[in-house]
Motif scaffolding. Structure first.
Motif, PDB file in Angstrom:
ATOM      1  N   GLU A   1       0.830  -1.200   0.000  1.00 27.42           N
ATOM      2  CA  GLU A   1       0.000   0.000   0.000  1.00 27.42           C
ATOM      3  C   GLU A   1       0.867   1.254   0.000  1.00 27.42           C
ATOM      4  OE1 GLU A   1      -3.487   0.110   2.530  1.00 27.42           O
ATOM      5  OE2 GLU A   1      -3.083  -1.951   3.174  1.00 27.42           O
ATOM      6  N   VAL A   2       0.592   2.148  -0.929  1.00 29.41           N
ATOM      7  CA  VAL A   2       1.230   3.459  -0.943  1.00 29.41           C
ATOM      8  C   VAL A   2       0.480   4.347   0.041  1.00 29.41           C
ATOM      9  CG1 VAL A   2       1.836   5.458  -2.343  1.00 29.41           C
ATOM     10  CG2 VAL A   2       1.954   3.155  -3.328  1.00 29.41           C
ATOM     11  N   CYS A   3       1.193   4.927   0.982  1.00 30.80           N
ATOM     12  CA  CYS A   3       0.531   5.642   2.074  1.00 30.80           C
ATOM     13  C   CYS A   3       1.409   6.785   2.565  1.00 30.80           C
ATOM     14  CB  CYS A   3       0.227   4.683   3.224  1.00 30.80           C
ATOM     15  SG  CYS A   3       1.690   3.829   3.841  1.00 30.80           S
ATOM     16  N   ARG A   4       0.866   7.587   3.454  1.00 30.61           N
ATOM     17  CA  ARG A   4       1.615   8.721   3.988  1.00 30.61           C
ATOM     18  C   ARG A   4       2.307   8.360   5.304  1.00 30.61           C
ATOM     19  NH1 ARG A   4      -1.269  11.543   8.054  1.00 30.61           N
ATOM     20  NH2 ARG A   4      -3.439  10.851   8.289  1.00 30.61           N
ATOM     21  N   GLN A   5       3.248   9.189   5.688  1.00 27.78           N
ATOM     22  CA  GLN A   5       3.924   9.037   6.972  1.00 27.78           C
ATOM     23  C   GLN A   5       2.942   9.321   8.097  1.00 27.78           C
ATOM     24  OE1 GLN A   5       7.108  11.828   7.460  1.00 27.78           O
ATOM     25  NE2 GLN A   5       7.492  11.294   9.592  1.00 27.78           N
TER      26      GLN A   5
ATOM     27  N   THR B   1       6.094   4.688   1.230  1.00 33.33           N
ATOM     28  CA  THR B   1       5.815   6.104   1.470  1.00 33.33           C
ATOM     29  C   THR B   1       6.813   6.984   0.737  1.00 33.33           C
ATOM     30  OG1 THR B   1       4.955   5.580   3.670  1.00 33.33           O
ATOM     31  CG2 THR B   1       5.518   7.877   3.238  1.00 33.33           C
ATOM     32  N   PRO B   2       6.357   7.785  -0.222  1.00 36.17           N
ATOM     33  CA  PRO B   2       7.261   8.741  -0.875  1.00 36.17           C
ATOM     34  C   PRO B   2       7.505   9.932   0.051  1.00 36.17           C
ATOM     35  CG  PRO B   2       5.043   8.947  -1.772  1.00 36.17           C
ATOM     36  CD  PRO B   2       4.995   7.816  -0.789  1.00 36.17           C
ATOM     37  N   LEU B   3       8.765  10.268   0.246  1.00 38.38           N
ATOM     38  CA  LEU B   3       9.153  11.408   1.074  1.00 38.38           C
ATOM     39  C   LEU B   3       9.878  12.421   0.199  1.00 38.38           C
ATOM     40  CD1 LEU B   3      10.568   9.439   4.153  1.00 38.38           C
ATOM     41  CD2 LEU B   3       8.266  10.386   3.893  1.00 38.38           C
ATOM     42  N   HIS B   4       9.893  13.684   0.679  1.00 38.15           N
ATOM     43  CA  HIS B   4      10.490  14.745  -0.109  1.00 38.15           C
ATOM     44  C   HIS B   4      11.375  15.597   0.781  1.00 38.15           C
ATOM     45  CE1 HIS B   4      10.471  18.389  -2.800  1.00 38.15           C
ATOM     46  NE2 HIS B   4      10.657  17.434  -3.673  1.00 38.15           N
ATOM     47  N   LEU B   5      12.481  16.079   0.242  1.00 33.25           N
ATOM     48  CA  LEU B   5      13.443  16.816   1.058  1.00 33.25           C
ATOM     49  C   LEU B   5      12.999  18.233   1.383  1.00 33.25           C
ATOM     50  CD1 LEU B   5      16.797  15.721  -0.622  1.00 33.25           C
ATOM     51  CD2 LEU B   5      15.828  14.925   1.542  1.00 33.25           C
ATOM     52  N   ASP B   6      12.099  18.800   0.605  1.00 38.63           N
ATOM     53  CA  ASP B   6      11.636  20.167   0.855  1.00 38.63           C
ATOM     54  C   ASP B   6      10.636  20.157   2.009  1.00 38.63           C
ATOM     55  OD1 ASP B   6      10.725  22.750   0.861  1.00 38.63           O
ATOM     56  OD2 ASP B   6      10.179  22.808  -1.258  1.00 38.63           O
ATOM     57  N   LEU B   7      11.034  20.700   3.159  1.00 35.09           N
ATOM     58  CA  LEU B   7      10.185  20.683   4.345  1.00 35.09           C
ATOM     59  C   LEU B   7       9.343  21.954   4.481  1.00 35.09           C
ATOM     60  CD1 LEU B   7      12.727  19.238   6.965  1.00 35.09           C
ATOM     61  CD2 LEU B   7      11.096  18.000   5.530  1.00 35.09           C
ATOM     62  N   THR B   8       9.373  22.807   3.486  1.00 36.06           N
ATOM     63  CA  THR B   8       8.649  24.073   3.558  1.00 36.06           C
ATOM     64  C   THR B   8       7.148  23.843   3.709  1.00 36.06           C
ATOM     65  OG1 THR B   8      10.293  25.005   2.062  1.00 36.06           O
ATOM     66  CG2 THR B   8       8.277  26.280   2.425  1.00 36.06           C
TER      67      THR B   8
END
Length: 260
Positions: free
Chosen positions: A187-191, A240-247
């Motif tokens: 399952e693709v899901c969020r953190q 879970t796809p994560l991204h480096l931009d924390l803005t």
């Protein structure tokens, strides 16, 4: 800019972790990586570096040791390992993809901010590489069984590299503590975010001096069903796809109204 798909058979793979060069999960990940490509490199910490997060070693020199063909240890953090692999060990042949793990224990919810396993993929993403972190949840008795990872990991990598890869993207994969035949799906899901956080235990050593010990989480509980915590709790593999931009972009817009 998004990268195109990756031909794994022709890819150069870097394998790393935070449990150390001799960790069982690293050996399994290296073995699985070799089913994907003939060009697999290992650069991992000399000793365990769990919960080191995205830390760098800045105030002492680092040493690398060659342990075999395309196999090295570094007396530093997972982030150090990825940097040294890129700038020294593999400088003439940088990796196409970085695989980190397989971690002994899950990296779910808030763990992402502490995890050396995930941090290695953060550094890889900063350097412009595709990067995937893998973790295996422990059994209730604290033991780790690797069968789910062994069965599913390679196919997950194949599917992920078959899609375009965005800049600053990393992927966090967690395998549940169930038998392979009991896996409910991928399952693709969020953190997620646990309902209860980290515990701090107070005690006294044999000499009577007080100490405090930062412990584990109470439970992998979450009221939200679309999170990595909930997916693994019901026996699924979380991706879970994560991204480096924390803005936080909504707040940024409001702040612009305040500051003009």
């Amino acid at each position: 800019m998004a990268k195109g798909t990756l031909n794994l058979r022709k890819a150069r793979i870097l394998v790393t972790n935070d449990d150390g060069i001799h960790a069982p999960g690293l050996k399994i990940l290296q073995k699985l990586a070799k089913t994907l490509s003939d060009d697999v490199w290992v650069v991992a910490p000399e000793t365990e570096q769990s919960a080191t997060s995205h830390s760098l070693t800045l105030r002492r020199p680092l040493r690398e040791r060659r342990l075999g063909a395309k196999r090295f240890s570094v007396d530093g953090t997972p982030t150090d390992c990825v940097l040294i692999a890129k700038h020294q060990i593999m400088r003439d042949c940088p990796p196409d993809i970085v695989l980190s793990g397989i971690n002994d224990g899950g990296n779910l919810g808030e763990d992402v901010t502490y995890s050396g396993t995930v941090a290695a993929t953060m550094e890889a993403a900063l350097l412009g590489f595709r990067a995937i972190a893998f973790s295996q949840q422990r059994q209730p008795d604290g033991s780790v069984r690797w069968k789910v990872a062994e069965q599913y990991l390679a196919d997950i990598v194949r599917k992920l590299v078959a899609m375009p890869w965005s800049k600053d993207l990393l992927v966090n994969v967690n395998f549940p503590a169930v038998a392979p035949e009991s896996v409910t799906g991928i399952e693709v899901c969020r953190q997620g975010r646990r309902d209860q956080g980290t515990t701090v235990t107070e005690g006294e050593d044999p000499s009577g001096r007080r100490f405090v010990w930062i412990g584990g989480y109470q439970a992998d509980d979450s009221r939200d069903e679309d999170t990595d915590l909930a997916v693994t709790a019901r026996g699924g593999i979380s991706v879970t796809p994560l991204h480096l931009d924390l803005t936080h972009r909504d707040t940024m817009k409001r702040m612009r109204g305040i500051f003009g």
